[in-house]
Design a protein around this motif. Structure first.
Motif, PDB file in Angstrom:
ATOM      1  N   ILE A 115       0.843  -1.205   0.000  1.00 31.77           N
ATOM      2  CA  ILE A 115       0.000   0.000   0.000  1.00 31.77           C
ATOM      3  C   ILE A 115       0.875   1.252   0.000  1.00 31.77           C
ATOM      4  CG2 ILE A 115      -1.656   1.346   1.354  1.00 31.77           C
ATOM      5  CD1 ILE A 115      -2.826  -1.351   2.317  1.00 31.77           C
ATOM      6  N   ILE A 116       1.932   1.240   0.832  1.00 28.43           N
ATOM      7  CA  ILE A 116       2.864   2.380   0.861  1.00 28.43           C
ATOM      8  C   ILE A 116       3.494   2.575  -0.510  1.00 28.43           C
ATOM      9  CG2 ILE A 116       5.076   3.180   1.796  1.00 28.43           C
ATOM     10  CD1 ILE A 116       4.292   1.859   4.449  1.00 28.43           C
ATOM     11  N   LEU A 117       3.900   1.470  -1.147  1.00 32.99           N
ATOM     12  CA  LEU A 117       4.508   1.554  -2.479  1.00 32.99           C
ATOM     13  C   LEU A 117       3.522   2.117  -3.499  1.00 32.99           C
ATOM     14  CD1 LEU A 117       6.977   0.974  -4.246  1.00 32.99           C
ATOM     15  CD2 LEU A 117       6.116  -1.352  -4.566  1.00 32.99           C
ATOM     16  N   CYS A 118       2.265   1.677  -3.432  1.00 37.32           N
ATOM     17  CA  CYS A 118       1.235   2.196  -4.351  1.00 37.32           C
ATOM     18  C   CYS A 118       1.018   3.692  -4.132  1.00 37.32           C
ATOM     19  CB  CYS A 118      -0.075   1.438  -4.153  1.00 37.32           C
ATOM     20  SG  CYS A 118      -0.041  -0.266  -4.738  1.00 37.32           S
ATOM     21  N   ARG A 119       1.027   4.112  -2.878  1.00 36.10           N
ATOM     22  CA  ARG A 119       0.844   5.537  -2.568  1.00 36.10           C
ATOM     23  C   ARG A 119       2.047   6.355  -3.056  1.00 36.10           C
ATOM     24  NH1 ARG A 119      -1.138   6.310   3.524  1.00 36.10           N
ATOM     25  NH2 ARG A 119      -1.363   8.438   2.755  1.00 36.10           N
ATOM     26  N   ILE A 120       3.221   5.760  -3.009  1.00 35.36           N
ATOM     27  CA  ILE A 120       4.406   6.437  -3.558  1.00 35.36           C
ATOM     28  C   ILE A 120       4.253   6.633  -5.051  1.00 35.36           C
ATOM     29  CG2 ILE A 120       6.862   6.107  -4.091  1.00 35.36           C
ATOM     30  CD1 ILE A 120       7.184   4.876  -1.305  1.00 35.36           C
ATOM     31  N   PHE A 121       3.827   5.582  -5.753  1.00 30.62           N
ATOM     32  CA  PHE A 121       3.682   5.680  -7.212  1.00 30.62           C
ATOM     33  C   PHE A 121       2.572   6.656  -7.615  1.00 30.62           C
ATOM     34  CE2 PHE A 121       6.302   1.851  -7.735  1.00 30.62           C
ATOM     35  CZ  PHE A 121       7.001   2.203  -8.884  1.00 30.62           C
ATOM     36  N   ARG A 122       1.590   6.844  -6.753  1.00 30.32           N
ATOM     37  CA  ARG A 122       0.526   7.811  -7.059  1.00 30.32           C
ATOM     38  C   ARG A 122       1.055   9.237  -7.110  1.00 30.32           C
ATOM     39  NH1 ARG A 122      -4.335   7.013  -3.031  1.00 30.32           N
ATOM     40  NH2 ARG A 122      -4.953   8.940  -4.082  1.00 30.32           N
ATOM     41  N   GLN A 123       2.197   9.485  -6.469  1.00 32.91           N
ATOM     42  CA  GLN A 123       2.795  10.817  -6.456  1.00 32.91           C
ATOM     43  C   GLN A 123       3.648  11.084  -7.702  1.00 32.91           C
ATOM     44  OE1 GLN A 123       2.239  12.991  -4.016  1.00 32.91           O
ATOM     45  NE2 GLN A 123       1.457  11.748  -2.333  1.00 32.91           N
ATOM     46  N   VAL A 130      16.478   0.767  10.772  1.00 32.05           N
ATOM     47  CA  VAL A 130      15.816   2.070  10.896  1.00 32.05           C
ATOM     48  C   VAL A 130      16.535   3.104  10.036  1.00 32.05           C
ATOM     49  CG1 VAL A 130      15.218   3.956  12.454  1.00 32.05           C
ATOM     50  CG2 VAL A 130      14.935   1.597  13.205  1.00 32.05           C
ATOM     51  N   GLN A 131      17.863   3.151  10.134  1.00 34.53           N
ATOM     52  CA  GLN A 131      18.617   4.180   9.417  1.00 34.53           C
ATOM     53  C   GLN A 131      18.480   4.034   7.908  1.00 34.53           C
ATOM     54  OE1 GLN A 131      22.834   4.321  10.178  1.00 34.53           O
ATOM     55  NE2 GLN A 131      23.145   6.107   8.898  1.00 34.53           N
ATOM     56  N   THR A 132      18.816   2.865   7.378  1.00 37.62           N
ATOM     57  CA  THR A 132      18.782   2.694   5.921  1.00 37.62           C
ATOM     58  C   THR A 132      17.351   2.687   5.404  1.00 37.62           C
ATOM     59  OG1 THR A 132      18.887   0.269   6.164  1.00 37.62           O
ATOM     60  CG2 THR A 132      20.967   1.455   5.851  1.00 37.62           C
ATOM     61  N   GLY A 133      16.408   2.143   6.185  1.00 39.78           N
ATOM     62  CA  GLY A 133      15.021   2.080   5.734  1.00 39.78           C
ATOM     63  C   GLY A 133      14.399   3.454   5.588  1.00 39.78           C
ATOM     64  N   ILE A 134      14.504   4.279   6.632  1.00 40.41           N
ATOM     65  CA  ILE A 134      13.943   5.630   6.570  1.00 40.41           C
ATOM     66  C   ILE A 134      14.631   6.452   5.491  1.00 40.41           C
ATOM     67  CG2 ILE A 134      13.778   7.833   7.813  1.00 40.41           C
ATOM     68  CD1 ILE A 134      13.166   6.312  10.328  1.00 40.41           C
ATOM     69  N   LEU A 135      15.952   6.391   5.444  1.00 42.62           N
ATOM     70  CA  LEU A 135      16.703   7.187   4.468  1.00 42.62           C
ATOM     71  C   LEU A 135      16.366   6.770   3.047  1.00 42.62           C
ATOM     72  CD1 LEU A 135      18.787   9.239   3.605  1.00 42.62           C
ATOM     73  CD2 LEU A 135      20.599   7.632   4.239  1.00 42.62           C
ATOM     74  N   TYR A 136      16.242   5.468   2.810  1.00 46.07           N
ATOM     75  CA  TYR A 136      15.978   4.968   1.452  1.00 46.07           C
ATOM     76  C   TYR A 136      14.611   5.426   0.955  1.00 46.07           C
ATOM     77  CZ  TYR A 136      16.806   1.709  -2.416  1.00 46.07           C
ATOM     78  OH  TYR A 136      17.058   1.155  -3.662  1.00 46.07           O
ATOM     79  N   VAL A 137      13.585   5.240   1.790  1.00 42.34           N
ATOM     80  CA  VAL A 137      12.233   5.668   1.396  1.00 42.34           C
ATOM     81  C   VAL A 137      12.182   7.187   1.235  1.00 42.34           C
ATOM     82  CG1 VAL A 137       9.814   5.767   2.099  1.00 42.34           C
ATOM     83  CG2 VAL A 137      11.128   3.680   2.478  1.00 42.34           C
ATOM     84  N   PHE A 138      12.807   7.905   2.166  1.00 40.83           N
ATOM     85  CA  PHE A 138      12.807   9.357   2.121  1.00 40.83           C
ATOM     86  C   PHE A 138      13.506   9.871   0.860  1.00 40.83           C
ATOM     87  CE2 PHE A 138      14.784  13.467   3.370  1.00 40.83           C
ATOM     88  CZ  PHE A 138      13.623  14.191   3.523  1.00 40.83           C
ATOM     89  N   SER A 139      14.606   9.240   0.474  1.00 42.66           N
ATOM     90  CA  SER A 139      15.339   9.678  -0.722  1.00 42.66           C
ATOM     91  C   SER A 139      14.519   9.444  -1.989  1.00 42.66           C
ATOM     92  CB  SER A 139      16.689   8.954  -0.820  1.00 42.66           C
ATOM     93  OG  SER A 139      16.513   7.567  -1.025  1.00 42.66           O
ATOM     94  N   ILE A 140      13.730   8.366  -2.000  1.00 41.20           N
ATOM     95  CA  ILE A 140      12.841   8.110  -3.140  1.00 41.20           C
ATOM     96  C   ILE A 140      11.786   9.215  -3.230  1.00 41.20           C
ATOM     97  CG2 ILE A 140      11.012   6.561  -3.977  1.00 41.20           C
ATOM     98  CD1 ILE A 140      12.747   4.221  -2.968  1.00 41.20           C
TER      99      ILE A 140
END
Length: 385
Positions: free
Chosen positions: A321-329, A355-365
């Motif tokens: 769901i998070i991935l789908c919401r990302i693609f909607r943007q 936590v570090q790589t996960g948040i940073l990776y999603v945030f950078s996308i």
């Protein structure tokens, strides 16, 4: 940051990202960890703003938090040795959902020049330690791999790729230097995953610059054809002469630990009931029973497998769901291709289990999406000042 009439969630997220990155440099000389303090500050800022209703938090966010609390309680009471792998994806999912609700227009207000400088300083310090061959910044995995100030080379690779994504659309000398230093450091990690990933991201970037009159999809098809005809033979030649590509030649892609863990995962899926697959609580124990060799450093090196094993179909659905919401943007084919490419290393690395790589990776996308020139054109001209 420029002043806003409402809180910008990207501000505390940047505070967390650079706070942790810079404090990890200090931790080389400190006998204790201080990065968790930055994370606790981030949580306090977010919690206070939610309580004040200054951050928009919809039902999806609260469902993630509730599900996370339930899962944490179950694992603490039944399988608590796994708790260090369970809580990071919960935090990553919650912060990602909150960022998606609050930051679509906020990228226009960020002082990207200062962000680029902060990235440059971090990269420069890494390059110095790399050139000085500072032992504590390297790990020996059959070959000396640079890991910087992080616990593992793969974590550094995820951080470096994330920093590249943050400056993906940026122009100017500082951003250009950032990209060059990131490329050099990734080559220094000798990580096949991140070398291949950065090569794909740079290719997508270059394709977007060439012949703007041709649609991006058309240029991409031309690029794929050239890759098949010229790219692979050229790569095989480069592998022979460039030391940083040595692992492609030495180890190949077969008979490695990831394949072994993948087999254990597939056997677990086949042997488990639908009830176990739905919530995933009993899957980790079954997964460990299928592993005959000792892998103390990793639960699994595949983010998708890790999420499925720990949270089952429910948890995997939340991330979809998070991935789908990302693609909607997304507003352009180029950005869509970058995001698709960024989903590939999750098959080989446990990025979402930190936590570090996960948040940073999603945030950078999200930074790639929100800086997309095509998206910025749709904003009110006053918002771009």
């Amino acid at each position: 940051m420029n002043k806003l009439s409402s809180p910008n969630i990207m501000k505390p997220l940047f505070f967390y990202i650079f706070g942790v990155l810079y404090l990890q440099v200090m931790e080389l000389i400190l006998p204790f960890s201080v990065t968790k303090i930055v994370f606790l500050v981030l949580l306090m800022i977010v919690a206070i703003n939610i309580l004040k209703k200054r951050y928009k938090a919809d039902l999806f966010f609260y469902l993630i938090v509730l599900a996370g609390i339930i899962y944490l309680y179950i694992y603490l009471s039944t399988f608590n040795e796994l708790i260090s792998y369970v809580y990071p994806p919960v935090i990553v999912a919650a912060i990602s959902a909150l960022a998606l609700d609050n930051s679509p227009k906020n990228a226009a207000y960020i002082n990207w020049r200062n962000i680029n400088k902060l990235i440059l300083i971090y990269l420069f310090v890494n390059i110095v330690f790399f050139l000085l061959k500072f032992d504590i910044c390297f790990q020996d995995a059959g070959i000396q791999q640079f890991r910087g100030f992080l616990p593992h080379t793969n974590m550094l690779g995820a951080v470096l790729v994330s920093l590249y994504l943050i400056v993906f659309w940026q122009k100017g000398i500082v951003a250009a230097i950032d990209r060059i230093l990131i490329l050099l450091l990734i080559l220094g990690t000798y990580s096949r995953t991140y070398i291949a990933l950065i090569a794909m991201i740079i290719s997508l970037q270059l394709i977007g610059l060439y012949q703007r009159k041709i649609p991006f999809i058309g240029k991409l098809l031309i690029g794929i054809i050239l890759l098949l005809i010229v790219g692979f033979p050229l790569f095989n030649l480069l592998v022979v002469f460039i030391p940083a590509l040595a692992r492609f030649r030495m180890h190949g892609f077969s008979a490695n630990g990831r394949q072994y863990l993948s087999e254990a995962f597939l056997n677990t899926m086949k042997e488990s009931s639908f009830k176990d697959l739905l919530l995933g609580v009993n899957l980790p124990e079954a997964y460990f029973s299928n592993i005959k060799l000792d892998f103390p450093h990793s639960f699994t090196e595949n983010s998708y497998m890790g999420i499925t094993l720990m949270f089952g179909i429910v948890g995997l659905s939340i991330f979809l769901i998070i991935l789908c919401r990302i693609f909607r943007q997304v507003r352009s084919a180029q950005t869509a291709c970058v995001i698709i490419v960024c989903m590939i290393p999750l098959l080989m690395q446990d990025i979402l289990l930190s936590v570090q790589t996960g948040i940073l990776y999603v945030f950078s996308i999200l930074c790639v999406i929100y800086q997309d020139p095509k998206r910025l054109k749709d904003l009110n001209p006053l918002q771009q000042l």
